[in-house]
Write a protein that holds these residues in place. Structure first.
Motif, short mmCIF file in Angstrom:
data_model
loop_
_atom_site.label_atom_id
_atom_site.label_comp_id
_atom_site.label_asym_id
_atom_site.label_seq_id
_atom_site.Cartn_x
_atom_site.Cartn_y
_atom_site.Cartn_z
N GLY A 101 58.48 18.64 27.22
CA GLY A 101 58.89 19.71 26.87
C GLY A 101 58.63 20.74 28.38
N PRO A 102 59.08 21.39 28.10
CA PRO A 102 59.55 22.39 26.88
C PRO A 102 60.82 21.80 26.03
CG PRO A 102 60.21 24.60 28.66
CD PRO A 102 59.71 22.35 29.63
N PHE A 103 61.15 21.60 24.76
CA PHE A 103 60.72 21.22 24.24
C PHE A 103 61.32 22.57 23.00
CE2 PHE A 103 57.90 18.07 24.31
CZ PHE A 103 59.03 17.08 23.87
N PRO A 104 63.01 22.18 22.20
CA PRO A 104 63.33 23.32 21.62
C PRO A 104 62.74 23.56 20.62
CG PRO A 104 65.31 21.54 22.24
CD PRO A 104 64.12 20.90 22.49
N VAL A 105 62.69 24.54 19.79
CA VAL A 105 62.06 24.53 18.53
C VAL A 105 62.57 24.57 17.25
CG1 VAL A 105 60.09 25.68 17.18
CG2 VAL A 105 60.12 25.73 19.81
N ILE A 106 62.70 23.94 16.05
CA ILE A 106 63.16 24.79 14.53
C ILE A 106 62.21 24.64 13.57
CG2 ILE A 106 64.34 23.27 12.72
CD1 ILE A 106 65.29 21.08 15.26
N LEU A 107 62.27 26.10 13.00
CA LEU A 107 61.64 25.96 11.70
C LEU A 107 62.02 25.77 10.60
CD1 LEU A 107 59.26 27.73 10.53
CD2 LEU A 107 60.82 29.76 10.64
N TYR A 108 61.85 24.89 9.97
CA TYR A 108 61.57 24.49 8.55
C TYR A 108 61.18 25.07 7.62
CZ TYR A 108 62.28 20.90 5.75
OH TYR A 108 62.63 19.54 4.17
N PHE A 109 62.01 24.65 6.32
CA PHE A 109 61.38 25.09 4.79
C PHE A 109 62.11 24.25 3.75
CE2 PHE A 109 62.57 29.52 7.90
CZ PHE A 109 61.24 29.46 7.87
N HIS A 110 61.00 23.81 3.16
CA HIS A 110 61.03 22.96 2.18
C HIS A 110 62.09 23.55 0.76
CE1 HIS A 110 57.80 23.53 -0.29
NE2 HIS A 110 57.09 24.07 1.18
N GLY A 111 61.92 22.30 -0.10
CA GLY A 111 62.63 22.62 -1.02
C GLY A 111 61.60 22.73 -2.20
N GLY A 112 62.26 22.54 -3.48
CA GLY A 112 61.57 22.91 -4.50
C GLY A 112 61.46 23.75 -5.11
N GLY A 113 62.96 24.54 -5.20
CA GLY A 113 63.17 25.83 -6.02
C GLY A 113 62.03 27.10 -6.23
N TRP A 114 60.87 27.52 -4.67
CA TRP A 114 60.03 27.99 -4.42
C TRP A 114 59.69 27.98 -5.60
CZ3 TRP A 114 65.51 29.75 -5.59
CH2 TRP A 114 65.99 30.15 -4.40
N VAL A 115 59.13 27.37 -6.22
CA VAL A 115 58.00 26.95 -7.12
C VAL A 115 57.30 25.36 -7.01
CG1 VAL A 115 57.64 26.98 -9.56
CG2 VAL A 115 59.30 28.02 -9.00
N LEU A 116 58.23 24.72 -6.69
CA LEU A 116 56.78 23.43 -6.43
C LEU A 116 56.83 22.97 -5.01
CD1 LEU A 116 58.73 21.70 -9.29
CD2 LEU A 116 56.94 22.83 -9.08
N ALA A 117 56.77 21.53 -5.12
CA ALA A 117 56.68 20.67 -3.67
C ALA A 117 55.42 21.33 -2.06
CB ALA A 117 58.27 20.73 -3.13
N ASP A 118 55.35 21.02 -0.84
CA ASP A 118 54.70 21.04 0.10
C ASP A 118 54.77 20.16 0.93
OD1 ASP A 118 53.56 18.65 -0.36
OD2 ASP A 118 51.91 19.16 -1.69
N LEU A 119 53.79 20.81 2.22
CA LEU A 119 54.46 19.96 3.14
C LEU A 119 54.40 18.72 3.45
CD1 LEU A 119 52.54 22.68 5.31
CD2 LEU A 119 54.77 22.93 4.61
N ASP A 120 53.80 17.93 2.08
CA ASP A 120 53.71 16.49 1.96
C ASP A 120 54.54 15.55 1.64
OD1 ASP A 120 51.41 16.66 3.54
OD2 ASP A 120 50.20 16.82 1.75
N THR A 121 55.72 16.09 -0.18
CA THR A 121 56.31 16.17 -0.35
C THR A 121 57.91 15.94 0.26
OG1 THR A 121 55.88 17.47 -2.37
CG2 THR A 121 57.95 16.40 -2.34
N TYR A 122 58.36 17.08 1.59
CA TYR A 122 58.91 17.06 2.00
C TYR A 122 58.52 17.27 4.19
CZ TYR A 122 61.25 19.30 -1.12
OH TYR A 122 62.52 19.35 -1.64
N ARG A 143 54.52 30.71 0.37
CA ARG A 143 54.12 31.22 -1.19
C ARG A 143 55.17 30.99 -1.73
NH1 ARG A 143 52.79 37.81 -1.33
NH2 ARG A 143 54.42 37.28 1.02
N GLN A 144 54.24 30.41 -3.29
CA GLN A 144 54.94 30.46 -4.17
C GLN A 144 55.45 31.03 -5.44
OE1 GLN A 144 53.80 26.35 -4.08
NE2 GLN A 144 55.79 25.30 -3.19
N ALA A 145 56.65 31.06 -6.35
CA ALA A 145 56.97 31.76 -7.86
C ALA A 145 55.55 30.68 -8.92
CB ALA A 145 58.15 31.42 -7.97
N PRO A 146 55.53 30.84 -9.85
CA PRO A 146 55.82 32.44 -9.99
C PRO A 146 54.37 33.45 -10.47
CG PRO A 146 54.82 31.07 -12.49
CD PRO A 146 55.55 29.99 -10.90
N GLU A 147 53.42 32.33 -9.40
CA GLU A 147 52.08 33.26 -8.97
C GLU A 147 53.08 34.38 -8.01
OE1 GLU A 147 51.03 29.42 -9.67
OE2 GLU A 147 52.65 29.65 -8.53
N HIS A 148 54.08 33.90 -7.16
CA HIS A 148 54.59 34.84 -5.66
C HIS A 148 55.86 35.12 -6.45
CE1 HIS A 148 50.48 35.13 -4.64
NE2 HIS A 148 50.39 33.97 -4.68
#
Length: 340
Positions: A101-122, A143-148
């Motif tokens: 390094g130093p390397f560039p850094v990418i912040l990534y967000f997974h899908g799942g409709g804000w309801v499903l999925a997690d770090l393993d799924t993606y 935090r995921q819906a519908p709880e949040h």
């Protein structure tokens, strides 16, 4: 015949008949796992249904796919940790490529409709981007819906950006080369991070990669009607996701969801990936138009024979390999590196 007549005639069709052969193999594998339609599930049931990731793993046990050349992403190492969210710690996975390094850094967000999925799924996408873009990738949960419900996930996403900005150097990253990326609902979170960073005067991403983003409240677009019966994402599923994430109907006009109505000026160079067999294709196309109109440098590529969720399937889907190469090239250029 009017466009409306044409769309009415499409309602009963299965658009996945137009899928590329390798994409069709994934869909057939998913069907063999007997998932229950998400829109007919409780949230708890939906979170336990087989996923496209499971279908890819099943295909990888078959000689026709397991014999394919390795993508050599095994060289990327990953570490799970907790980072600061808006209302407490949230899980994250940090992917680091080989090399110095130093390397560039990418912040990534997974899908799942804000309801499903997690770090393993993606797991596949951030691992691939770390290798191909030669960058540290921080995959942040939220935090995921519908709880949040709205705007919990968006607040966590921006908190994750704060964390990356503050901790890039300690991760072995270059604080001057930070980007955002996401798939589907995660792409929506990514562009909202860019917008909020601009509006708050905070350190801004140098690039954003938006993979089949949720970007509009128009559920009668051409692609929503063409693909109302598509797999693995269809119109009833999207309506189910939206009902779980909004607090009331007024949220549907919020620029957090209807991104095409937001102020899109002074955003970073952008890549948008869309899939032909995807209700969200028109969202991505409209967003590309709006970004162009706002003076943002944007590149767009559509994969006609691919479906929603294809991007992380490079192990078995050729279109995903091409899309990943296209995105990583744009990211490396934004980081000022010599393209591979």
């Amino acid at each position: 015949m009017t466009l409306g007549d044409t769309l009415k005639g499409m309602v009963g069709l299965d658009p996945t008949g137009h899928a590329d052969p390798d994409m069709k193999a994934v869909l057939d594998a998913l069907k063999s796992l007997n998932p229950k339609p998400i829109e007919k599930c409780t949230v708890a049931e939906a979170r336990n249904q087989p996923t496209p990731t499971d279908a890819v793993k099943q295909l990888m046990t078959q000689p026709a796919f397991s014999a394919r050349p390795s993508l050599e992403f095994e060289a990327v190492r990953s570490e799970d940790r907790m980072i600061a969210g808006a209302a407490g710690a949230i899980p994250a996975r940090v992917y680091t490529p080989q090399g110095d390094g130093p390397f560039p850094v990418i912040l990534y967000f997974h899908g799942g409709g804000w309801v499903l999925a997690d770090l393993d799924t993606y797991d596949a996408t951030p691992r691939a981007m770390a290798a191909q873009s030669h960058a540290i990738v921080v995959s942040a949960h939220y935090r995921q819906a519908p709880e949040h419900r709205l705007p919990a996930a968006h607040d966590d996403a921006f908190s994750a950006w704060h964390w990356v900005v503050a901790n890039a150097a300690s991760l072995g990253g270059d604080p001057g080369k930070l980007a955002v990326m996401g798939e589907s609902a995660g792409a929506n979170l990514a562009i909202n991070v860019s917008i909020r960073a601009r509006d708050t005067g905070m350190h801004r991403p140098v690039h954003q990669a938006l993979i089949y983003p949720v970007a509009s409240n128009n559920i009668v677009s051409i692609s929503y009607e063409e693909n109302r019966n598509a797999r693995p994402l269809n119109k009833p599923m999207m309506l189910w996701f939206m009902q779980n994430v909004i607090n009331d109907e007024s949220d549907l006009t919020s620029p957090l969801l209807d991104v095409v109505s937001a102020n899109l000026t002074r955003l970073p160079p952008t890549v948008v990936i869309t899939a032909g067999i995807d209700p969200l294709r028109s969202d991505g196309e409209k967003l590309v138009q709006k970004l162009h109109g706002a003076g943002v440098r944007v590149e767009h590529r559509n994969y006609r024979g691919a479906t929603h969720e294809f991007f992380g399937m490079a192990a078995v889907v050729e279109a995903a390999r091409d899309a990943q190469t296209f995105v990583s090239l744009a990211q490396r250029q934004a980081f000022g590196a010599v393209p591979l």
